[in-house]
Design a protein around this motif. Structure first.
Motif, PDB file in Angstrom:
ATOM      1  N   GLU A  19      12.930 -43.383 -28.492  1.00 28.26           N
ATOM      2  CA  GLU A  19      12.090 -42.845 -29.557  1.00 28.26           C
ATOM      3  C   GLU A  19      12.572 -41.472 -30.015  1.00 28.26           C
ATOM      4  O   GLU A  19      12.522 -41.149 -31.205  1.00 28.26           O
ATOM      5  CB  GLU A  19      10.626 -42.778 -29.109  1.00 28.26           C
ATOM      6  N   THR A  23      13.475 -40.652 -33.832  1.00 27.03           N
ATOM      7  CA  THR A  23      12.628 -39.672 -34.518  1.00 27.03           C
ATOM      8  C   THR A  23      13.426 -38.445 -34.932  1.00 27.03           C
ATOM      9  O   THR A  23      13.222 -37.900 -36.026  1.00 27.03           O
ATOM     10  CB  THR A  23      11.451 -39.280 -33.607  1.00 27.03           C
ATOM     11  N   SER A  78       5.534 -37.104 -35.289  1.00 23.94           N
ATOM     12  CA  SER A  78       5.983 -38.497 -35.233  1.00 23.94           C
ATOM     13  C   SER A  78       6.261 -38.939 -33.808  1.00 23.94           C
ATOM     14  O   SER A  78       5.941 -40.078 -33.426  1.00 23.94           O
ATOM     15  CB  SER A  78       7.234 -38.678 -36.094  1.00 23.94           C
ATOM     16  N   SER A  82       4.518 -41.945 -31.698  1.00 28.34           N
ATOM     17  CA  SER A  82       5.321 -43.002 -31.067  1.00 28.34           C
ATOM     18  C   SER A  82       4.981 -43.139 -29.594  1.00 28.34           C
ATOM     19  O   SER A  82       4.859 -44.261 -29.075  1.00 28.34           O
ATOM     20  CB  SER A  82       6.809 -42.694 -31.229  1.00 28.34           C
ATOM     21  N   THR A  85       1.650 -44.850 -29.074  1.00 31.73           N
ATOM     22  CA  THR A  85       1.722 -46.280 -29.356  1.00 31.73           C
ATOM     23  C   THR A  85       2.542 -47.027 -28.309  1.00 31.73           C
ATOM     24  O   THR A  85       2.205 -48.154 -27.927  1.00 31.73           O
ATOM     25  CB  THR A  85       2.344 -46.519 -30.747  1.00 31.73           C
ATOM     26  N   ASN A  86       3.605 -46.390 -27.876  1.00 34.49           N
ATOM     27  CA  ASN A  86       4.559 -47.026 -26.961  1.00 34.49           C
ATOM     28  C   ASN A  86       4.878 -46.051 -25.832  1.00 34.49           C
ATOM     29  O   ASN A  86       5.933 -45.425 -25.813  1.00 34.49           O
ATOM     30  CB  ASN A  86       5.826 -47.395 -27.739  1.00 34.49           C
TER      31      ASN A  86
END
Length: 234
Positions: A19, A23, A78, A82, A85-86
């Motif tokens: 990520e 990002t 961001s 992320s 969410t994950n």
């Protein structure tokens, strides 16, 4: 004999599913710069605001402080989204390996190119706690890029980890990470420099960079005689 093991976070002890790569690249490209995979890899492991500035310059921009600040703020927001969410997960065997090292009397510290505002909730989500000398903690210290004058490849985070854990002899310290910045910071700090293959770099990628050893995972250090410690639990 090693008495302090210093490990990077993303890609070395924690799987955050790339990520931060995605990002960071998006934060720079949305400002108009072009980012090549090789250039992105070059700046991985470094302090992220500095990485953004250098990636912008490499991508054809001359960024002002305001542009860098804007890109960094977008990057932070961001990446937090992320991670919510994950959520990142420990790499296989790493929590157990850190526990074994600490049981052997070896202190374990994490260093990261993340700022505290990213690293603190990430580690909290993993249930990892830091307290020097507390056997119930996961770690002895955590040092983030915003806690020192300069992040990797400067040696400051490693030296701050030594200060935090009361280790004074660089000959008793090993630092391991999955990027070129990690092994260079270790070499500049005067400690054992170890490249780790759980990130994006291969043995061939590490070859031109200063290092003392390359391992598949930090778990492999348990079988290294230098990490035998003083009170091995069997």
């Amino acid at each position: 004999m090693i008495t302090l093991a210093v490990f990077d976070i993303a890609g070395t002890t924690v799987d955050e599913r790339d990520e931060v790569y995605r990002t960071l690249r998006a934060a720079v490209e949305r400002e108009g710069a072009t980012v090549s995979p090789a250039e992105l890899q070059k700046w991985m492991g470094t302090e992220k605001r500095w990485a953004i500035r250098n990636l912008m310059q490499a991508g054809g921009l001359e960024p002002t402080d305001a542009v860098v600040d804007s890109a960094y703020a977008w990057f932070l927001d961001s990446l937090r989204d992320s991670y919510r969410t994950n959520p990142p997960q420990p790499l296989p065997g790493v929590p157990e390996a850190m526990a074994v090292l600490r049981a052997r009397g070896i202190k374990v510290a994490l260093t990261t190119g993340f700022s505290t505002e990213i690293a603190a909730p990430l580690l909290a989500g993993l249930g990892w706690t830091a307290h020097d000398g507390d056997p119930s903690a996961t770690l002895d210290a955590v040092v983030c890029a915003d806690m020192v004058a300069a992040g990797r490849p400067a040696p400051h985070m490693i030296h701050r980890a030594m200060e935090a854990t009361g280790i004074q002899d660089v000959a008793q310290v090993a630092a391991a990470g999955d990027t070129a910045a990690d092994v260079l910071a270790a070499r500049r700090a005067g400690v054992l420099s170890i490249g780790v293959l759980t990130g994006h770099m291969s043995r061939e990628d590490f070859a031109p960079h200063p290092h003392d050893a390359i391992v598949d995972s930090v778990v492999d250090l348990l079988s290294d005689a230098r990490f035998a410690g003083t009170s091995v639990t069997r």
